[in-house]
Design an enzyme around this catalytic site. Sequence first.
Site, mmCIF file in Angstrom:
data_model
loop_
_atom_site.group_PDB
_atom_site.id
_atom_site.type_symbol
_atom_site.label_atom_id
_atom_site.label_comp_id
_atom_site.label_asym_id
_atom_site.label_seq_id
_atom_site.Cartn_x
_atom_site.Cartn_y
_atom_site.Cartn_z
ATOM 1 N N GLU A 24 29.221 25.417 102.868
ATOM 2 C CA GLU A 24 29.776 26.159 103.996
ATOM 3 C C GLU A 24 28.622 26.400 104.961
ATOM 4 O O GLU A 24 27.609 26.993 104.590
ATOM 5 C CB GLU A 24 30.337 27.480 103.470
ATOM 6 C CG GLU A 24 30.737 28.421 104.560
ATOM 7 C CD GLU A 24 31.276 29.745 104.030
ATOM 8 O OE1 GLU A 24 31.639 29.834 102.825
ATOM 9 O OE2 GLU A 24 31.342 30.689 104.828
ATOM 10 N N LYS B 21 36.238 28.834 106.880
ATOM 11 C CA LYS B 21 35.347 27.856 106.244
ATOM 12 C C LYS B 21 35.102 28.136 104.765
ATOM 13 O O LYS B 21 34.895 27.206 104.006
ATOM 14 C CB LYS B 21 34.039 27.695 107.010
ATOM 15 C CG LYS B 21 33.290 28.964 107.284
ATOM 16 C CD LYS B 21 32.130 28.696 108.195
ATOM 17 C CE LYS B 21 31.397 29.983 108.501
ATOM 18 N NZ LYS B 21 32.265 30.974 109.206
ATOM 19 N N THR B 22 35.172 29.400 104.353
ATOM 20 C CA THR B 22 34.961 29.668 102.930
ATOM 21 C C THR B 22 36.085 29.039 102.114
ATOM 22 O O THR B 22 35.843 28.332 101.128
ATOM 23 C CB THR B 22 34.894 31.190 102.667
ATOM 24 O OG1 THR B 22 33.796 31.713 103.395
ATOM 25 C CG2 THR B 22 34.711 31.499 101.199
#
Length: 765
Positions: A173, A128-129
């Site tokens: 995020e 997700k980063t």
Amino acid sequence: MKFVSEVDLPKLLTGERHRIHLIGVAGSGMSGIAALLLELGHNVSGSDKVSTLETDRLQRLGLRFFPQHRAEDASDADLIVFSSAIKIDNPILMSARDSSKPVVRRAEALAAVMRGKRGVVIAGMHGKTTTSAMTAHVLREGGLHPSHYVGAEIPILGTNAHWDPRGEYFVAEGDESDGTLRCFHPEHCLILNIEEEHLDFYVDLVAIEKVFAQLIQQTSGTVFYNVDDANTARLCAKRRGAISFGFFEGADYRSADVELRDFASVFCVHRRGEPLGEAVLNVPGQHNVQNAVGVIALATELGIPFEKIAASLRKFEHARRRFEIKYESDRFLLVDDYAHHPTEICTTLKTARSTGRRRVLTMFQPHRYSRTKALRKEFGCAFDDADRVVVTDVYPASEAPIPGISGETIADEIATHGHRGVSYQPRLEWVHRDVGNMLDSGDLVLSLGAGNIHEQLSVLAADLVIAEKLKAIVGEEGDVRLFEPLSKHTTLRVGGPAQFWVEPRNENAFAELIRFCRRESLPLFVIGRGSNLLVRDGGIRGVVVHPCGGDFDRIEINGSEITAGVGAKLKEVAYAGKAAGLGGLEWMEGIPGAVGGGLRMNAGAMGAQTFENLVRVRYLDANGEAHTKACDELEVHYRNFPLLENNFAVSAVFRAQRTPTEEIVRKLEASQEKRRTSQPAAKSAGCIFKNPDSCPAGRLVDELGLKNSRVGKARVSEVHGNFIVNDGGATAADMLELIEKIKSVARAKRGIELETEVQIVGESA
Ligand code: EPU
């Protein structure tokens, strides 16, 4: 303490100006909140036990930073934000509880800030980063001026969080680790994958899915989801208007024909069967292609033309610690990755494999005892794509240890799974040594973990810079190794590693090494056969030169003179003499060392010593200049040759006498016989002590009744009292303790101060 529900947090954070204090402001997530709040015009203070480059930067932007948590520093704050790492008894938190101050968690503050914009949440267990950074970047390049919040430093975005008053969107995020995903009410969300993780917080997968389901339910616009991930697809497919992406044929947005080229992926994108065009992603790995298609889907639906999206993806550079190249040369590639879950490890190792390097060597630091325990079996199967794995101990991340769970748990699982290249190194600061010593040209080294294992890769990278320069000096024929265990190069078979082990093959290379070490202020130590050496267990820092092979092993006969390189064994000199009918050097048969060590120590046996046969010696001085000195110009002592304390011998000429072969053979046999009958065959460093004037050390030790006395696996030989033997697996510490013991008994009982003949070098472990 006031409940958050009693205050209009979105209005307080995005519509007004307040004094806000952040507890644990140095954390990567908290510093992003601080940045956003400063940009929103608040008066922000923060406390933390540690300060970081990020807190320094925030201070320049107006943060008032306190290096400890004291209630009085936050007494004027209207709102307290705290990190999930903060304990319940934190003084600022306790004092806020007693007052009427609202207190919120990080994710609640973030969710509230996002309410001031059209929120886009990127969620999932892995990736997700990178994906949220990619989304913010593509939206920014698409002219949408998004604000963003990403959980790591992102070079291409400038900072990990930014509030842009010009744009409507806010890309964040979402962190699923502590259930706070349910705080978000975004317009859109993008879900990457869902599986068992953070089992310190969640009971099981069902509990995890519940949180994701709530996020989906709270999303007012479109849910974008990875259809290739079974759990995600099951949860999202039934949602009205959801848009799928991935490799699957039936995906709304699909990538196909992926071609991986070293560090880039080229692929075609289709929307509901229609080709949109080709995209290039300068981030390696199939999983990143998958994530990029999600970003393409979202950006396309937000109205950004495909060409614009493709152009920005081409420019995208990923986050720190996400397949981050730390060092690259013709011979080596060092990459760091944050992967700490078995799925992430498998994916990252696949990516590493796809680069086509010769071998993949991995250093892994498990993260959290709870994860290590819960996923030990999965970890065991995650390293199949690594040729070698060094596992270190668990990074606790504020957890208390779980009895019976350590890095070894995972190393054992990997071995049980059938991997033959796994080892356990409990000392984190030694991991770079183990991996460094395995290195060979063409290797890729990967550091994996969410703790501080990347520091070991950085240390290795720094050493490699020097190692490559050393290699350039010794050339193709020479050899350079990192952290070579000196137990392999000493007859005693103990000792830690040499930081840089260098084998030059000729005098020029040796001279250049001397000059290089001088220029770079690197310590230089020369080792021959290591037969008179006791290296401490911490090894030798700096460059350890082992002149051997090439010119150094050469023995030439000229009349009655024998010229030998410092790498030649003394025994070979004796036998070369025999072959040429030259005698007088037979005693050398009894010395296990090479010419270099024999000279340095003025070694001796059978009543003879090196110096007596020496005609001249050639050596390099501290500047690498070569000189030749005749024997009569030299100062020599018993077991010491001062010239070679600061100079380095390269060759020597010995004088021999024409002798009938039978006589040479007889003397050689006498020497062999003497050794066989009076000296142990076990691993030793020859005589440990110099013979005192009053009595040979061996006899003294014998008379003191110390034969067979031992410390650990170090033992005084029963054959000869001046030999300490390694019974297998002895440490230098054992040896040194036994030496001290002998010295103190000799001192106490006979008043004799024994002096070691063996050279003791290196650092303690
Ligand atoms: N002795 C004992 N008990 C023992 C050992 C020796 O009573 O346990 C007696 C011997 O019987 C002899 C005297 O001590 O009367 C001397 O012993 P040895 O002849 O073995 O000679 P050394 O002085 O102990 C020296 C070198 C050795 C070399 C031998 C043989 C030194 C410190 N040692 O030993 O060199 O091999 O002579 O020529 O000078 C070395 O330096 O590492 C080495 C092995």
